[in-house]
Design an enzyme around this catalytic site. Structure first.
Site, PDB file in Angstrom:
ATOM      1  N   GLU A   1     -13.014   2.897  -1.198  1.00  0.00           N
ATOM      2  CA  GLU A   1     -12.085   2.178  -0.385  1.00  0.00           C
ATOM      3  C   GLU A   1     -10.571   2.549  -0.945  1.00  0.00           C
ATOM      4  O   GLU A   1      -9.881   1.876  -0.906  1.00  0.00           O
ATOM      5  CB  GLU A   1     -12.205   0.657  -0.649  1.00  0.00           C
ATOM      6  CG  GLU A   1     -13.577   0.066  -0.283  1.00  0.00           C
ATOM      7  CD  GLU A   1     -13.512  -1.364  -0.810  1.00  0.00           C
ATOM      8  OE1 GLU A   1     -12.579  -1.761  -1.586  1.00  0.00           O
ATOM      9  OE2 GLU A   1     -14.570  -1.939  -0.389  1.00  0.00           O
ATOM     10  N   PRO A   2     -10.275   4.143  -0.370  1.00  0.00           N
ATOM     11  CA  PRO A   2      -8.954   4.381  -0.635  1.00  0.00           C
ATOM     12  C   PRO A   2      -8.135   3.992   0.433  1.00  0.00           C
ATOM     13  O   PRO A   2      -8.544   4.035   1.664  1.00  0.00           O
ATOM     14  CB  PRO A   2      -9.120   5.958  -0.734  1.00  0.00           C
ATOM     15  CG  PRO A   2      -9.993   6.341  -0.138  1.00  0.00           C
ATOM     16  CD  PRO A   2     -11.194   5.020  -0.240  1.00  0.00           C
ATOM     17  N   GLY A   3      -6.831   3.620   0.156  1.00  0.00           N
ATOM     18  CA  GLY A   3      -5.819   3.301   1.368  1.00  0.00           C
ATOM     19  C   GLY A   3      -4.565   4.132   1.135  1.00  0.00           C
ATOM     20  O   GLY A   3      -4.573   5.165   1.763  1.00  0.00           O
ATOM     21  N   ARG A   4      -3.979   3.773   0.032  1.00  0.00           N
ATOM     22  CA  ARG A   4      -2.795   4.625  -0.123  1.00  0.00           C
ATOM     23  C   ARG A   4      -2.908   6.089  -0.214  1.00  0.00           C
ATOM     24  O   ARG A   4      -1.973   6.752   0.070  1.00  0.00           O
ATOM     25  CB  ARG A   4      -1.908   3.895  -1.609  1.00  0.00           C
ATOM     26  CG  ARG A   4      -0.543   4.510  -1.610  1.00  0.00           C
ATOM     27  CD  ARG A   4      -0.297   4.158  -3.176  1.00  0.00           C
ATOM     28  NE  ARG A   4      -0.365   2.784  -3.457  1.00  0.00           N
ATOM     29  CZ  ARG A   4       0.520   1.833  -3.270  1.00  0.00           C
ATOM     30  NH1 ARG A   4       1.550   1.867  -3.014  1.00  0.00           N
ATOM     31  NH2 ARG A   4       0.044   0.574  -3.501  1.00  0.00           N
TER      32      ARG A   4
ATOM     33  N   ARG B   1       8.973  -2.405   0.481  1.00  0.00           N
ATOM     34  CA  ARG B   1       8.549  -1.970  -0.767  1.00  0.00           C
ATOM     35  C   ARG B   1       9.516  -2.020  -1.888  1.00  0.00           C
ATOM     36  O   ARG B   1       9.419  -2.621  -3.027  1.00  0.00           O
ATOM     37  CB  ARG B   1       7.517  -0.799  -0.790  1.00  0.00           C
ATOM     38  CG  ARG B   1       6.490  -0.658   0.136  1.00  0.00           C
ATOM     39  CD  ARG B   1       5.429   0.360  -0.037  1.00  0.00           C
ATOM     40  NE  ARG B   1       5.051   0.587  -1.479  1.00  0.00           N
ATOM     41  CZ  ARG B   1       5.422   1.151  -2.469  1.00  0.00           C
ATOM     42  NH1 ARG B   1       6.197   2.310  -2.208  1.00  0.00           N
ATOM     43  NH2 ARG B   1       4.733   1.236  -3.551  1.00  0.00           N
TER      44      ARG B   1
ATOM     45  N   CYS C   1      20.609  -9.356   6.379  1.00  0.00           N
ATOM     46  CA  CYS C   1      21.607 -10.038   5.491  1.00  0.00           C
ATOM     47  C   CYS C   1      21.126 -10.392   4.486  1.00  0.00           C
ATOM     48  O   CYS C   1      20.721 -11.914   4.240  1.00  0.00           O
ATOM     49  CB  CYS C   1      22.345 -11.117   6.477  1.00  0.00           C
ATOM     50  SG  CYS C   1      23.168 -10.588   7.658  1.00  0.00           S
ATOM     51  N   GLU C   2      20.847  -9.874   3.324  1.00  0.00           N
ATOM     52  CA  GLU C   2      20.154 -10.066   2.040  1.00  0.00           C
ATOM     53  C   GLU C   2      20.736  -8.923   0.887  1.00  0.00           C
ATOM     54  O   GLU C   2      20.714  -7.741   1.411  1.00  0.00           O
ATOM     55  CB  GLU C   2      18.537  -9.815   1.799  1.00  0.00           C
ATOM     56  CG  GLU C   2      17.964 -10.652   2.958  1.00  0.00           C
ATOM     57  CD  GLU C   2      17.662 -12.216   2.265  1.00  0.00           C
ATOM     58  OE1 GLU C   2      17.780 -12.474   0.960  1.00  0.00           O
ATOM     59  OE2 GLU C   2      17.270 -12.995   3.229  1.00  0.00           O
TER      60      GLU C   2
ATOM     61  N   TYR D   1       1.557   1.015   3.115  1.00  0.00           N
ATOM     62  CA  TYR D   1       2.170  -0.387   2.927  1.00  0.00           C
ATOM     63  C   TYR D   1       3.684  -0.497   3.605  1.00  0.00           C
ATOM     64  O   TYR D   1       4.433  -0.854   2.559  1.00  0.00           O
ATOM     65  CB  TYR D   1       1.915  -0.780   1.292  1.00  0.00           C
ATOM     66  CG  TYR D   1       0.579  -0.814   0.987  1.00  0.00           C
ATOM     67  CD1 TYR D   1      -0.207  -1.917   1.573  1.00  0.00           C
ATOM     68  CD2 TYR D   1      -0.082   0.272   0.090  1.00  0.00           C
ATOM     69  CE1 TYR D   1      -1.739  -1.784   1.112  1.00  0.00           C
ATOM     70  CE2 TYR D   1      -1.233   0.347  -0.134  1.00  0.00           C
ATOM     71  CZ  TYR D   1      -1.999  -0.691   0.458  1.00  0.00           C
ATOM     72  OH  TYR D   1      -3.459  -0.461  -0.042  1.00  0.00           O
TER      73      TYR D   1
HETATM   74  C1  PLP Z   1      -5.905  -2.960  -0.710  1.00  0.00           C
HETATM   75  C2  PLP Z   1      -7.352  -2.598  -1.053  1.00  0.00           C
HETATM   76  C3  PLP Z   1      -7.862  -1.350  -1.006  1.00  0.00           C
HETATM   77  C4  PLP Z   1      -7.026  -0.102  -1.128  1.00  0.00           C
HETATM   78  O1  PLP Z   1      -6.263  -0.011  -2.086  1.00  0.00           O
HETATM   79  P1  PLP Z   1      -5.238   1.287  -2.169  1.00  0.00           P
HETATM   80  O2  PLP Z   1      -4.587   1.130  -3.440  1.00  0.00           O
HETATM   81  O3  PLP Z   1      -4.261   1.598  -1.240  1.00  0.00           O
HETATM   82  O4  PLP Z   1      -6.183   2.546  -2.496  1.00  0.00           O
HETATM   83  C5  PLP Z   1      -9.306  -1.044  -1.380  1.00  0.00           C
HETATM   84  N1  PLP Z   1     -10.227  -2.416  -1.532  1.00  0.00           N
HETATM   85  C6  PLP Z   1      -9.782  -3.617  -1.331  1.00  0.00           C
HETATM   86  C7  PLP Z   1     -10.553  -4.690  -1.568  1.00  0.00           C
HETATM   87  C8  PLP Z   1      -8.207  -3.627  -1.168  1.00  0.00           C
HETATM   88  O5  PLP Z   1      -7.629  -4.919  -1.051  1.00  0.00           O
END
Ligand code: PLP
Length: 414
Positions: A273-276, A312, A342-343, A370
């Site tokens: 499950e890669p995101g970043r 971030r 304004c912060e 993100y």
């Molecule tokens: C956010 C998330 C990811 C992705 O995380 P990254 O750090 O972006 O790779 C994968 N699995 C779950 C359950 C998440 O909440």
């Protein structure tokens, strides 16, 4: 090679000048590279060649339909955390049988949506959620495919806000509760036990905690098998870090190899499950300097992007590289790169040694993950446009919001 490079003294995204993007679409503006997205996914796919595996992109990192479409066409599945994200991936044309549904707070309505769509798996995070899913599925005459998100209690050694695999975190079921919960799940008529998953945190720069977590998970897999509960898949979650500054994250190969070595002898399908890692370095935030405010103590460059666009730095103290789109000579001094919000926490970068003039364009790098997905309308600021570069083409993939749209859902009292 990065998709963002200087050509003839102007920063380009693939073959398109970011100065042209600013002229055409205005600033602030998010710019993504299709080539960079595809290259990042390909790095995973090629390491997984010959293995029964599915890369489920965690869409909360960047959920623009065009980003989802690019990755879906290249074979990605998706990891979602809400009914909204489910509708989004389906709208992008994703195959529901390639969707896993994570998250600690799935509502009955969200479960129904996902059951009707026929997703691959629910990543269940508590005993209470398991019971709710069983009854929602029963009422629909469906059987819900499930995996338990197990909290392996390993320290991901990352920022506390993005560490998720420790006992003290809200995510997943406690390691010692997993076995009894699997037994319970396997007796439920409307649930089908399919897999096991874990996700220990984000922006990890070391592969050791992943392996530590996997070893703990595999112990559970074996104990379950001994009790006659045979799992079909193991989902290793996401979390692999990227370079923002001078970090040296593992290559995808170095990250996957020790884990794949442990999995090769087993008949388990592998989910990731890669995101970043897929989107982080495939995007930049393009912004223009509105005013310079030099001072004795600090000098401020006030730009037209702000913490509502890129939260971030304010939220995690994150560091993003900030570079001029058209570098020019001039006196270099340390600038506080701040937005109009304004912060005092509204900064994109601090003490950046740059030669700046009012009107300059700046690119905030590594802003694909993100970033837009966490943006808000704070200070009634419309969300910025998003542009996808594909070779020499620039496609507007989300137009800038209008001010009127920000209050279109509101009513004054009668
Ligand atoms: C956010 C998330 C990811 C992705 O995380 P990254 O750090 O972006 O790779 C994968 N699995 C779950 C359950 C998440 O909440």
């Amino acid at each position: 090679m990065s998709a963002f490079v200087l050509r003839q003294g102007i920063l380009h995204a693939e073959e398109v000048s970011l100065a042209d993007i600013a002229d055409r679409f205005g600033t602030p503006c998010w710019v993504y590279s299709r080539r960079a997205l595809e290259a990042a996914l390909d790095e995973f796919q090629s390491e997984l060649g010959g293995i029964d595996a599915l890369v489920c992109y965690a869409i909360k990192a960047n959920s623009n339909l065009a980003v989802l479409d690019v990755l879906a066409r290249r074979g990605a599945g998706f990891d979602i955390v809400s009914g909204g994200e489910l509708k989004r991936v389906l709208a992008a044309g994703a195959d529901p049988r390639r969707i896993v549904f994570s998250g600690v707070g799935k509502s009955a309505g969200e479960m129904e949506l996902a059951l009707q769509a026929g997703i691959l798996c629910f990543n269940v995070e508590s005993a209470a959620e398991l019971d709710r899913l069983d009854s929602v599925a029963g009422a629909l005459g469906k059987v819900a495919p499930i995996s338990l998100r197990v909290n392996p209690d390993v320290d991901a050694r990352t920022h506390p806000y993005v560490s998720t695999g420790l006992k003290e975190n809200k995510f997943g079921v406690a390691y010692e509760d997993a076995l009894p919960l699997y037994r319970h799940a396997s007796r439920r008529r409307n649930l089908r036990v399919g897999g096991i998953d874990c996700h220990i945190g984000s922006q990890l720069l070391d592969s050791a905690p992943f392996v530590e977590a996997l070893d703990k998970i595999l112990l559970l897999v074996d104990r379950l098998a001994a009790e006659g509960i045979a799992l079909e898949h193991i989902d290793l979650g996401g979390g692999l870090g990227i370079r923002y500054r001078d970090e040296v994250p593992p290559t995808v190969k170095d990250y996957l190899q020790p884990m794949l070595a442990r999995l090769r002898q087993r008949q388990l399908r592998v989910l990731l499950e890669p995101g970043r890692r897929l989107v982080g370095n495939a995007g930049v935030l393009l912004t223009r300097v509105e005013y310079l405010k030099p001072g004795d103590v600090k000098s401020f460059a006030i730009v037209d992007a702000a913490m509502n666009d890129l939260a971030r730095p304010a939220l995690y103290g994150s560091w993003h590289e900030i570079v001029p789109v058209v570098p020019h000579p001039g006196a270099v001094r340390p600038w506080e790169i701040v937005g109009p919000v304004c912060e005092s926490g509204d900064f994109l970068g601090r003490g950046r040694e740059l030669a700046l003039a009012a009107g300059d364009l700046l690119a905030v790098m590594s802003a694909g993950a993100y970033s837009m997905s966490m943006s808000s309308n704070y200070n009634s600021r419309p969300r910025a446009a998003e542009v996808m570069i594909d070779g020499s083409q620039a496609h507007l993939v989300r137009r800038r919001e209008t001010i009127e749209e920000l209050y279109a859902l509101e009513n004054r009292l009668p």
